[in-house]
Design an enzyme around this catalytic site. Structure first.
Site, PDB file in Angstrom:
ATOM      1  CD  GLN A 164      -2.272  -0.360   2.547  1.00  0.00           C
ATOM      2  OE1 GLN A 164      -3.473   0.282   2.958  1.00  0.00           O
ATOM      3  NE2 GLN A 164      -1.931  -1.132   3.946  1.00  0.00           N
ATOM      4  CB  SER A 167       1.552   6.918   5.229  1.00  0.00           C
ATOM      5  OG  SER A 167       0.588   6.090   5.365  1.00  0.00           O
ATOM      6  CD  GLU A 195      -4.964   0.403   6.695  1.00  0.00           C
ATOM      7  OE1 GLU A 195      -5.443   1.693   6.233  1.00  0.00           O
ATOM      8  OE2 GLU A 195      -3.791   0.354   6.194  1.00  0.00           O
ATOM      9  CB  SER A 243      -3.716   6.899  14.831  1.00  0.00           C
ATOM     10  OG  SER A 243      -4.757   7.931  14.800  1.00  0.00           O
TER      11      SER A 243
END
Ligand code: FAD
Length: 413
Positions: free
Chosen positions: A131, A134, A249, A379
């Protein structure tokens, strides 16, 4: 060779379980304690080989469609297979992100050609996916990313950088979200691409963590040329694609994914490990230790019931897909509680053993890594935001860039 029955009716779960039990005994090696850590170079090759064995035996991708190499079976079949496979070596490295997140997203959004090519290759152990979401400037505000893809004729030219990509060095393709339109608000100008990890212009650096693992990577894209058919979903529809990817996810992180087989290492310890540890360190009669082990067992029971409850509620429509964040959050809390308990019980022994060996020595490393479980997959703070806004219907968090064309949004350099 596959032992699956020839007829097209769904095999009853009990019969499937019996068949899986016999097949596993004959075809897979017993689970090895020493392979329970973070993947290394050799373990990727081994995972590919094990996946190939599963595929040849007719047990790869139990809930993926048959047309692309899966088995087209149900979650109940998947759970039965997972139960039976716990004592055997499985290609666990391929569970997350390859199968549970990337392949699941491709199965939903890929073109027929993408599915025939890539899903089939993944299920046969020939392709590993990563993936690329980020970025160095932050991962929580995913829609604010600045990696860009610009049109050049029918092709796209990709520039920018991604980070914290798990196992990208061992992967073949990455699902990469990039900005393709800077004149519209941030969520509207994104497109998802399937990027070959070894294409010209892609360079990968591995990042060393405090545990010594170098599984994380940072990628740099310098004028990487991508064909038109590298787009997953719609051009400009990258946020819709990402929203589906994030649902998968969260399911993977919370333990509700129907696409993984075998033990799920991040879902908290088997609490028997804590009992053995207390016995080995002579602390089994310590009331504080017994209390911790009791709490760990209770967390496991609650987590497992939560997984069942939320999975059913999402599939019946009683809860929105965002409710996966409830399980994701509880999974992280469980892992923290159990990792901390193991550390408390082991005491100084946790930091003095052979770090590559099984047992007590791993506890210190697990403790150092525990923060990862409240960051990976988004998070726990973001999970709380999602639960409050999208499950409980509370007001949305203020965002200065909402509705503002991205090229007018103030950004730090
Ligand atoms: C084990 C692991 C595997 C990973 N694998 C991948 C991968 O394969 N591919 C990939 O692309 N990424 C991956 N990541 C990155 C992960 O998705 C990010 O770490 C995560 O999204 C958080 O982004 P960040 O680290 O940039 O933190 P930031 O976004 O910089 O946030 C820093 C802190 O601020 C808090 N915060 C930020 N915004 C808010 C808000 N609005 N409200 C409340 N709190 C807020 C966060 O919760 C966090 O505690 C992985 C991370 C880990 C730990």
């Amino acid at each position: 060779m596959s032992t699956a029955p020839e007829n097209t009716e769904l095999e009853p779960v009990d019969a499937f379980r019996d068949r899986a039990r016999r097949w596993l005994k004959e075809n897979l090696p017993p689970a090895s304690q020493s392979r329970l850590g973070v993947p290394d170079d050799e373990s990727w090759d081994r995972a590919r080989r094990l996946q190939r064995i599963l595929s040849e035996g007719g047990f790869a991708g139990i809930c993926f469609p048959k047309a692309y190499g899966g088995q087209g079976l149900t979650l109940a079949h998947q759970r039965a297979f997972t139960d039976e496979s716990l004592g055997y070596e499985m290609p666990l490295e391929l569970n997350v992100p390859t199968l549970a997140i990337c392949a699941a997203t491709l199965a939903e959004l890929g073109t027929e050609e993408q599915k025939r090519t890539h899903l089939t290759a993944v299920l046969q152990g020939e392709e590993i996916l990563a993936q690329f979401l980020s970025e160095p400037k932050g991962g929580s505000d995913l829609a604010g990313l600045t990696t860009r893809a610009d049109r050049d004729g029918d092709d796209w030219i990709l520039n920018g950088s991604k980070i914290w990509s798990s196992g990208a060095y061992g992967a073949d393709y990455g699902l990469c979200l990039a900005r393709t339109d800077w004149d519209v608000p941030k969520h509207n100008g994104l497109t998802m691409f399937l990027v070959p990890v070894h294409a010209p212009g892609v360079s990968i650096q591995r990042i060393k963590q405090v545990t010594g693992s170098t599984e994380f990577c940072q990628e740099f894209f310098d004028d990487v040329r991508l064909p038109a058919d590298a787009v997953i979903g719609e051009v400009g529809g990258g946020w819709a694609a990402t929203s589906r990817l994030l649902v998968h996810e969260r399911a993977a992180m919370g333990g509700t994914s129907p696409y993984t087989s075998g033990r799920r290492p991040h879902l908290g310890a088997d609490t028997n490990v804590l009992v053995d540890l207390a016995r080995d360190t002579g602390r089994l009669d310590d009331p504080r230790v017994r209390e911790d082990i009791g709490a760990a067992r209770m967390m496991n029971v609650v987590r497992n019931q939560l997984i069942d409850h939320v999975t059913q509620a999402i599939s019946s429509g009683a809860m929105p897909p965002a409710a996966g964040s409830v399980v994701r959050l509880f999974g992280a809390e469980t892992t923290w509680q159990q990792t901390d308990s193991a550390m408390t019980i082991a005491g100084s022994a946790a930091v003095t053993g052979d770090a590559d060996g099984p047992g007590i020595a791993r506890i210190g490393l697990d403790y150092l890594f525990r923060n990862a479980w409240s960051l990976a997959g988004g998070s726990t703070e973001m999970a709380r935001n999602i639960i409050s806004e999208r499950v409980l219907g509370m007001p949305r968090e203020y965002a200065a860039d909402r509705g503002v064309p991205f090229n007018q949004v103030k950004r730090g350099r």
